[in-house]
Design a protein around this motif. Structure first.
Motif, PDB file in Angstrom:
ATOM      1  N   SER A 108      29.611   7.774  14.315  1.00 53.18           N
ATOM      2  CA  SER A 108      29.833   7.786  15.461  1.00 53.18           C
ATOM      3  C   SER A 108      31.207   8.282  15.563  1.00 53.18           C
ATOM      4  O   SER A 108      32.035   7.626  14.991  1.00 53.18           O
ATOM      5  N   SER A 110      35.171   8.547  16.555  1.00 55.17           N
ATOM      6  CA  SER A 110      36.122   7.934  17.415  1.00 55.17           C
ATOM      7  C   SER A 110      36.808   8.506  18.419  1.00 55.17           C
ATOM      8  O   SER A 110      36.593   9.584  18.903  1.00 55.17           O
ATOM      9  N   SER A 111      37.507   7.727  19.282  1.00 59.42           N
ATOM     10  CA  SER A 111      38.413   8.430  20.451  1.00 59.42           C
ATOM     11  C   SER A 111      39.092   9.485  19.967  1.00 59.42           C
ATOM     12  O   SER A 111      39.656  10.424  20.687  1.00 59.42           O
ATOM     13  N   ILE A 112      39.872   9.067  18.805  1.00 62.88           N
ATOM     14  CA  ILE A 112      40.808  10.233  18.353  1.00 62.88           C
ATOM     15  C   ILE A 112      39.964  11.484  17.840  1.00 62.88           C
ATOM     16  O   ILE A 112      40.402  12.671  18.276  1.00 62.88           O
ATOM     17  N   ASP A 113      38.697  11.276  17.451  1.00 63.62           N
ATOM     18  CA  ASP A 113      37.850  12.574  16.777  1.00 63.62           C
ATOM     19  C   ASP A 113      37.774  13.375  18.245  1.00 63.62           C
ATOM     20  O   ASP A 113      37.677  14.313  18.220  1.00 63.62           O
ATOM     21  N   LEU A 114      37.182  12.919  19.320  1.00 62.75           N
ATOM     22  CA  LEU A 114      36.650  13.310  20.683  1.00 62.75           C
ATOM     23  C   LEU A 114      38.150  14.284  21.315  1.00 62.75           C
ATOM     24  O   LEU A 114      37.948  15.117  21.597  1.00 62.75           O
ATOM     25  N   LYS A 115      39.172  13.352  21.033  1.00 59.49           N
ATOM     26  CA  LYS A 115      40.340  14.207  21.682  1.00 59.49           C
ATOM     27  C   LYS A 115      40.721  15.349  20.743  1.00 59.49           C
ATOM     28  O   LYS A 115      41.160  16.566  21.336  1.00 59.49           O
ATOM     29  N   GLN A 118      38.432  18.386  21.345  1.00 56.78           N
ATOM     30  CA  GLN A 118      38.444  18.791  22.632  1.00 56.78           C
ATOM     31  C   GLN A 118      39.678  20.041  22.466  1.00 56.78           C
ATOM     32  O   GLN A 118      39.706  21.008  23.036  1.00 56.78           O
ATOM     33  N   GLY A 149      35.847  19.255  27.414  1.00 60.79           N
ATOM     34  CA  GLY A 149      35.668  17.948  27.066  1.00 60.79           C
ATOM     35  C   GLY A 149      34.161  17.543  27.187  1.00 60.79           C
ATOM     36  O   GLY A 149      33.694  16.421  27.152  1.00 60.79           O
ATOM     37  N   ARG A 151      30.387  17.101  26.191  1.00 62.85           N
ATOM     38  CA  ARG A 151      29.984  16.600  24.886  1.00 62.85           C
ATOM     39  C   ARG A 151      28.373  17.079  25.011  1.00 62.85           C
ATOM     40  O   ARG A 151      27.805  16.908  25.966  1.00 62.85           O
TER      41      ARG A 151
END
Ligand SMILES: [Zn+2]
Length: 169
Positions: A108, A110-115, A118, A149, A151
């Motif tokens: 799943s 990470s918050s870094i991945d999501l940032k 985006q 942002g 998903r």
């Protein structure tokens, strides 16, 4: 255990189909041992109407920095290759998104991945969402990320007869 080849955007008929090449690349970089490092690259493919066909995953380049829990991509090599494929195919093969590995069975982001996703989605010149893929040890995680942002996590699709023809012409 082979990875699922065909993914669907929930609530739609939009399919994402992974060809053999990307699946082979993913299998080569699965993070199994304790000393394995994260790997990644970009995804190249065709847009076929509402569907997406991923035909190539680039492999880590000499310049990428690989760590156990982090993959830092040096964009130059990957983007040069994307431009080359775009030209060779007269604009048919384009940059679709990103992939990297995680040392997790069921990965799943990470918050870094999501940032990062985006930022990359907002940078896309064609305005399409970014296809982001994480290769775990037993499964892959596939999602669309928009520049705003938003998903959209994809689900495995059973490949019904007939759907395949979308990708084989
Ligand atoms: Zn990650």
């Amino acid at each position: 255990m082979p990875f699922v080849k065909t993914w669907i955007v929930p609530g739609t008929e939009h399919l994402v189909y992974l060809r053999q090449q990307p699946l082979e690349v993913f299998s080569r970089y699965i993070q199994q041992g304790m000393d394995s490092k994260e790997a990644g690259g970009i995804l190249l493919g065709h847009v076929r109407g509402e569907h997406l066909e991923i035909i190539e995953a680039t492999e880590p380049s000499f310049w990428d920095k690989r760590f156990r829990f982090l993959f830092e991509r040096m964009p130059y090599f990957h983007h040069r290759l994307a431009m080359k494929r775009w030209k060779e195919s007269n604009g048919l093969v384009r940059y679709i998104g990103e992939w990297h590995t995680h040392p997790q069975n069921y990965p799943s982001p990470s918050s870094i991945d999501l940032k990062e996703w985006q930022i990359l989605a907002a940078d896309r010149v064609d305005g399409r969402p970014l296809l982001a893929l994480i290769v775990g040890c037993k499964d892959i995680h596939v999602e669309y990320m928009s520049g705003a942002g938003k998903r959209n996590i994809l689900e495995p699709a059973s490949f019904r007869r007939g759907e395949e023809s979308v990708f084989l012409n």
